[in-house]
Design an enzyme around this catalytic site. Structure first.
Site, PDB file in Angstrom:
ATOM      1  NE  ARG A 232      -4.217  -1.523   0.146  1.00 27.54           N
ATOM      2  CZ  ARG A 232      -4.327  -2.610  -0.631  1.00 27.54           C
ATOM      3  NH1 ARG A 232      -3.356  -2.928  -1.467  1.00 27.54           N
ATOM      4  NH2 ARG A 232      -5.414  -3.361  -0.587  1.00 27.54           N
ATOM      5  CD  GLU A 261      -2.889   3.104  -5.341  1.00 27.14           C
ATOM      6  OE1 GLU A 261      -3.934   2.422  -5.426  1.00 27.14           O
ATOM      7  OE2 GLU A 261      -1.832   2.664  -4.889  1.00 27.14           O
ATOM      8  CG  HIS A 280      -3.156  -0.894  -6.550  1.00 23.63           C
ATOM      9  ND1 HIS A 280      -3.579  -0.314  -5.375  1.00 23.63           N
ATOM     10  CD2 HIS A 280      -3.119  -2.231  -6.294  1.00 23.63           C
ATOM     11  CE1 HIS A 280      -3.780  -1.237  -4.458  1.00 23.63           C
ATOM     12  NE2 HIS A 280      -3.509  -2.419  -5.002  1.00 23.63           N
TER      13      HIS A 280
HETATM   14  O1  LIG Z   1      -5.611  -5.839  -1.622  1.00 22.84           O
HETATM   15  C1  LIG Z   1      -5.634  -6.337  -2.737  1.00 22.84           C
HETATM   16  O2  LIG Z   1      -6.349  -7.312  -3.007  1.00 22.84           O
HETATM   17  C2  LIG Z   1      -4.749  -5.825  -3.794  1.00 22.84           C
HETATM   18  O3  LIG Z   1      -4.194  -4.607  -3.486  1.00 22.84           O
HETATM   19  C3  LIG Z   1      -5.454  -5.748  -5.108  1.00 22.84           C
HETATM   20  O4  LIG Z   1      -6.419  -4.780  -5.105  1.00 22.84           O
END
Ligand SMILES: O=C(O)[C@H](O)CO
Length: 314
Positions: A232, A261, A280
Site C-alpha cells: 500500500r 491513486e 496498482h
Molecule cells: O488488496 C488487494 O487485493 C490488492 O491490493 C489488489 O487490489
C-alpha cells in the site's frame, strides 16, 4: 471489470437467482455507491472507498453479507462489522502468485533501469555500445529483504530462488515456520535495511506500518538499494522516497502502489528516471481476477444462505 470476470460473477449469481445491481463506473464516487445500495441483501465490494458505518447504514437493515474483492483490509472498519454482526469476507491467498510476480518484475525493472532505458531510446540518447552504459545492479548473489512475510512475501521468496539470490531476510512481528522452509532469516528491521540490496514491502497497511518508510529508514538502506512496494502506498512517506531517489540515498524504486491513486499525471514521481511505476495492478491477470471475483461471489452466496464463509475476515 473485464467481461471474463463479469461473466463469472453473473453465472454464480444467476445460480442463486440474485438480482444484480452492477456499478460499471471504474471509479465510482462514494455518493454514487451510497445512491445505489439502499435495500441490498449483499455487497460485492470492489472499491478502495472506506467501507464503514456510513456505507452499512446506506445499505440498510436487509444487508446480510459483504465481500470485498481485495486481500488488503485497510479500507474497512472491521469493528463496524463486528458490532453489527454482519459477515465479512475477503480474498487472501488467491492473488499471492500474481502479486509476487509483480514484486519480482518491479525489482528487476528498477534494478535494470527499465524506465531510464526507454527514455534513452525515445530521446535518441542511445549512441551505441558503451562499457559503462546504463549499468544496473544484479539480483544474483544479492541479499533481498522482505518486509511483511505473509502469503505474498513468502511467494516472493519462492520466486527469488530461481534468481540464485544469496540471502533472503524478512522482518515482521514474529519469526514464521515458513521462513526456515524457504531458507529465509528473520531479522530486526534495521538489520534488514542495512544489509539488503533489494527491499520489498509486502506488509499490510496499519497504524503501525503507515509511513514506516521515511527519511530515517531510507537513510539506513544501502546507496545501491532497490526499493519495491507492492503493498500500500501509505506505508511509504512518498516525499521522503522522492528525496531518497533524487539524492541518491537509494538506487531505484519500483512501485505498484502510491498516494494518491490514481496518481496525478503531473506528479513528481513520474519525472524520476529511477522510479518504475505500475497503476496498482498487482493481481491483474485474467485468471487471478476471475478467481478472486469467483471467491468473492461464492462468499456472498454462502453468507446469504447463512452458511460459513470460505474466507471470513473475522
Ligand atoms: O488488496 C488487494 O487485493 C490488492 O491490493 C489488489 O487490489
Amino acid at each position: 471489470m473485464n467481461n471474463y470476470t463479469t461473466k463469472n460473477i453473473i453465472i454464480l449469481f444467476s445460480v442463486s437467482r440474485f438480482e444484480l445491481i452492477i456499478n460499471n463506473q471504474s471509479n465510482p464516487t462514494r455518493q454514487d455507491i451510497i445512491d445505489k445500495i439502499a435495500g441490498v441483501d449483499a455487497l460485492f465490494w470492489y472499491s478502495y472507498e472506506r467501507l464503514d458505518d456510513e456505507i452499512l447504514d446506506a445499505a440498510g437493515s436487509r444487508l446480510k453479507v459483504v465481500a470485498t474483492m481485495t486481500a488488503g483490509l485497510n479500507h474497512i472498519d472491521i469493528d463496524a462489522f463486528k458490532r453489527r454482526k454482519i459477515p465479512l469476507a475477503y480474498t487472501p491467498t488467491v492473488l499471492n502468485k500474481a502479486v509476487a510476480d509483480v514484486a519480482v518484475l518491479l525489482a528487476l525493472a528498477a534494478s535494470r533501469r527499465l524506465r531510464e532505458s526507454r527514455i534513452h531510446i525515445e530521446k535518441g540518447l542511445w549512441s551505441g555500445f558503451g562499457v559503462q552504459y546504463l549499468l544496473g545492479t544484479d539480483i544474483e548473489n544479492s541479499t533481498v529483504g522482505i518486509v511483511g512475510f505473509g502469503g505474498i512475501g513468502q511467494t516472493v521468496a519462492k520466486r527469488l530462488k530461481a534468481f540464485e539470490v544469496a540471502r533472503i531476510l524478512y522482518s515482521g512481528h514474529r519469526e514464521k515456520p515458513e521462513g526456515k522452509q524457504l531458507g529465509a532469516e528473520f531479522v530486526p528491521l534495521d538489520t534488514l535495511l542495512r544489509e539488503s540490496d533489494f527491499v520489498i514491502v509486502s506488509a499490510p497497511l496499519t497504524d503501525e506500518t503507515k509511513n514506516m518508510f521515511n527519511d530515517s529508514t531510507f537513510a539506513k538502506m544501502k546507496l545501491t538499494a532497490v526499493f519495491v512496494n507492492i503493498a500500500r502506498g501509505a506505508i511509504v512517506d512518498q516525499d521522503a522516497l522522492i528525496r531518497a531517489l533524487k539524492n541518491g540515498t537509494i538506487f531505484a524504486a519500483g512501485l505498484d502502489v502510491m498516494v494518491p491513486e490514481p496518481l496525478p499525471i503531473d506528479h513528481e514521481l513520474l519525472e524520476l528516471p529511477n522510479c518504475v511505476l505500475m497503476p496498482h495492478i498487482g493481481c491483474a491477470t485474467f485468471k487471478t481476477v476471475a478467481a478472486v471475483a469467483e471467491l468473492t461471489a461464492r462468499n456472498i452466496i454462502l453468507g446469504y444462505e447463512n452458511k460459513p464463509l470460505l474466507t471470513p475476515v473475522y
